[in-house]
Design an enzyme around this catalytic site. Structure first.
Site, PDB file in Angstrom:
ATOM      1  N   HIS A 195       0.859  -1.187   0.000  1.00 14.32           N
ATOM      2  CA  HIS A 195       0.000   0.000   0.000  1.00 14.32           C
ATOM      3  C   HIS A 195       0.893   1.233   0.000  1.00 14.32           C
ATOM      4  CE1 HIS A 195      -3.461   2.554   0.775  1.00 14.32           C
ATOM      5  NE2 HIS A 195      -2.649   3.248   1.553  1.00 14.32           N
ATOM      6  N   ASP A 223     -15.293   2.880   7.560  1.00 12.32           N
ATOM      7  CA  ASP A 223     -14.234   3.762   7.081  1.00 12.32           C
ATOM      8  C   ASP A 223     -14.710   4.602   5.902  1.00 12.32           C
ATOM      9  OD1 ASP A 223     -11.465   4.738   6.796  1.00 12.32           O
ATOM     10  OD2 ASP A 223     -11.667   3.758   4.856  1.00 12.32           O
ATOM     11  N   ARG A 229     -14.304  13.037   7.172  1.00 11.30           N
ATOM     12  CA  ARG A 229     -13.014  13.674   7.491  1.00 11.30           C
ATOM     13  C   ARG A 229     -12.591  14.615   6.378  1.00 11.30           C
ATOM     14  NH1 ARG A 229      -9.497   8.792   7.724  1.00 11.30           N
ATOM     15  NH2 ARG A 229      -7.812  10.279   7.895  1.00 11.30           N
ATOM     16  N   SER A 285      -7.647   3.847   9.163  1.00  6.46           N
ATOM     17  CA  SER A 285      -8.382   3.808   7.896  1.00  6.46           C
ATOM     18  C   SER A 285      -7.677   2.878   6.905  1.00  6.46           C
ATOM     19  CB  SER A 285      -8.476   5.235   7.351  1.00  6.46           C
ATOM     20  OG  SER A 285      -8.871   5.241   6.011  1.00  6.46           O
ATOM     21  N   LYS A 297      -8.721  -1.606   6.118  1.00  8.65           N
ATOM     22  CA  LYS A 297      -9.031  -2.175   4.801  1.00  8.65           C
ATOM     23  C   LYS A 297      -8.040  -3.287   4.450  1.00  8.65           C
ATOM     24  CE  LYS A 297      -9.234   2.088   3.502  1.00  8.65           C
ATOM     25  NZ  LYS A 297      -9.364   3.437   2.980  1.00  8.65           N
TER      26      LYS A 297
HETATM   27  N1  URA Z   1      -5.926   6.620   2.621  1.00  5.16           N
HETATM   28  C1  URA Z   1      -6.906   6.016   3.303  1.00  5.16           C
HETATM   29  O1  URA Z   1      -7.410   4.982   2.885  1.00  5.16           O
HETATM   30  N2  URA Z   1      -7.330   6.596   4.444  1.00  5.16           N
HETATM   31  C2  URA Z   1      -6.801   7.721   4.943  1.00  5.16           C
HETATM   32  O2  URA Z   1      -7.210   8.163   5.985  1.00  5.16           O
HETATM   33  C3  URA Z   1      -5.787   8.333   4.215  1.00  5.16           C
HETATM   34  C4  URA Z   1      -5.357   7.753   3.049  1.00  5.16           C
END
Ligand code: URA
Length: 431
Positions: free
Chosen positions: A86, A165, A172, A187, A191
């Site tokens: 990621h 999320d 947010r 967050s 995932k």
């Molecule tokens: N990417 C995400 O999935 N969440 C965040 O809070 C910031 C970047």
């Protein structure tokens, strides 16, 4: 049904600097997902978290509650180990494209659930959608079959992973609370943990084109995510990498696919190759293949073979010509000197304004739009030499793209040639 807690009590506790208990955290995220806690209450709580922080146990519980809001995937039926990567997002960051097939060469399955871009950083799915016929949406069964047959899949994340999320991230975004490290870390990791990968390598970007502009905060984010992954049983490592200047020589969807194919053909810009190989080594190591030689598999065409199968498996034609924008304009050096700055954020905003990115999530993107770089920081340039080519289908966008670049491209007659920022700045592993 009466509720176990009152949202105001939870907000006040965090506002006053107290830690939240496990039951409070579980309740507030569940109640928010059910619509019992209102958006304005969750906004206030997110701001209190941004201002007062959370400790390791609170962040872990918060992440667990977000995972529990949706489904969990399970790759344990596959015959291969899984590893995922990621990136926190950067300009010209096309690394997933060569990296996923490269790691799959060594019998490690790479399930890359990706997103579309918003703002100045591009999305992996937008890049791949510039390949004629390629489709991002796969069912879980199709994904499993492709992982078993080809070894790599890059597709859209379904809406079932961590739905809390999805709702919280959108909130947010409009309440100035994106930057809270506990919220970013939970967050991203909710995932990735729900996705079920066995190991995970994080590319945490630092610099003008990244979320985290300074190395201290990027390091804190990396440590927090490595701890969350480790606590959840996912072998997690992070690299901190430079994002003060774009990665490679392209920013824009089809332009980045073209450059990725050059890398898979054994060529391409040195920084893209360096980071692809560095991340591949980490992923292979984490998946129990420490002796694999990813640099060789990139150079000798094995990664290209997997790429072609991966694209074809999702309906794409790996031989089809990529879209090219209808109009081009160049930015030239105004004087002799050394290119001392080519600012990632400026280039990202220019590419976005040319049509490569979107302002709202329902906007279309132009496949051919973006910025092509002809020089890198540290290069000696001559007055009149082209430094950038801007690409768009809609020439009325050129003026705003030029504006975005103002001050971001610096040619210094006294600059020191050959001075380039280091690419991999640090490595964070479980302590
Ligand atoms: N990417 C995400 O999935 N969440 C965040 O809070 C910031 C970047």
């Amino acid at each position: 049904m009466s509720e176990q807690f009152d949202a105001v009590d939870v907000i006040v506790a965090k506002r006053d600097g107290h830690r939240l208990g496990d039951a409070q955290i579980d309740w507030v995220l569940d109640a928010y997902t059910r619509g019992v806690v209102a958006d304005e209450q969750m906004s206030a709580l997110a701001m209190a978290i941004l201002l007062n922080g959370m400790d390791r146990a609170e962040i872990a519980r918060w992440t667990g509650a977000m995972i529990a809001s949706g489904e969990r995937m399970d790759f344990s039926g596959l015959s291969r180990p899984t590893s995922d990567k990621h990136s926190t997002g950067g300009v010209g960051d096309k690394i997933t494209l060569p990296l996923a097939p490269l790691v799959a060469v060594f019998g490690v399955a790479v399930p890359q659930l990706s997103g579309r871009g918003l703002g100045h950083t591009g999305g992996t799915l937008d890049k791949l959608e510039s390949i004629p016929g390629w489709r991002a949406a796969l069912s879980n069964d199709e994904m499993m079959r492709q992982l078993e047959d080809v070894g790599a899949v890059i597709c859209a994340a379904g809406s079932g992973l961590a739905p809390a999320d999805r709702k919280l991230y959108a909130l947010r975004d409009v309440t100035g609370t994106v930057e809270a490290i506990p919220l970013i870390a939970s967050s991203i990791m909710s995932k990735k943990i729900a996705e079920g990968t066995g190991s995970l390598v994080l590319d945490v970007k630092v610099g003008s084109g990244a979320f985290m502009k300074d190395a201290d905060r990027a390091g804190e984010l990396a440590r927090t995510m490595v701890e969350l992954g480790t606590d959840a049983g996912v072998h997690t490592v992070a690299l901190l990498t430079d994002m003060s200047t774009p990665l490679g020589l392209t920013a824009g969807n089809a332009l980045e696919v073209r450059e990725s194919v050059e890398v898979l053909a054994g060529g391409g810009p040195a920084d893209v190759v360096e980071l692809t190989v560095a991340l591949a080594r980490e992923m292979l190591d984490a998946a129990g293949r420490p002796d694999a030689d990813p640099a060789a598999a990139l150079a000798d065409g094995r990664a290209m073979d997997v790429w072609r199968r991966m694209i074809a498996a999702q309906g794409g034609d790996p031989d089809a010509p990529l879209p090219v924008a209808r109009h081009q304009e160049q930015v030239r050096a105004e004087r002799d000197g050394v290119l001392t700055a080519l600012d990632a954020y400026a280039v990202g905003v220019a590419a976005w304004r040319l049509g490569a990115g979107r302002a709202r999530k329902e906007d279309p993107v132009q496949a051919g739009a973006g910025v092509e770089l002809h020089a890198r920081p540290g290069d000696t340039v001559r007055a009149g030499q082209p430094l950038l080519t801007l690409h768009t289908d809609t020439p009325e966008r050129f003026a705003r793209a030029h504006e975005a670049l103002t001050g971001g491209v610096v040619v210094d007659p006294q600059g020191v040639a050959g001075r380039r920022p280091a690419l991999v700045l640090d490595r964070v592993a479980a302590g």
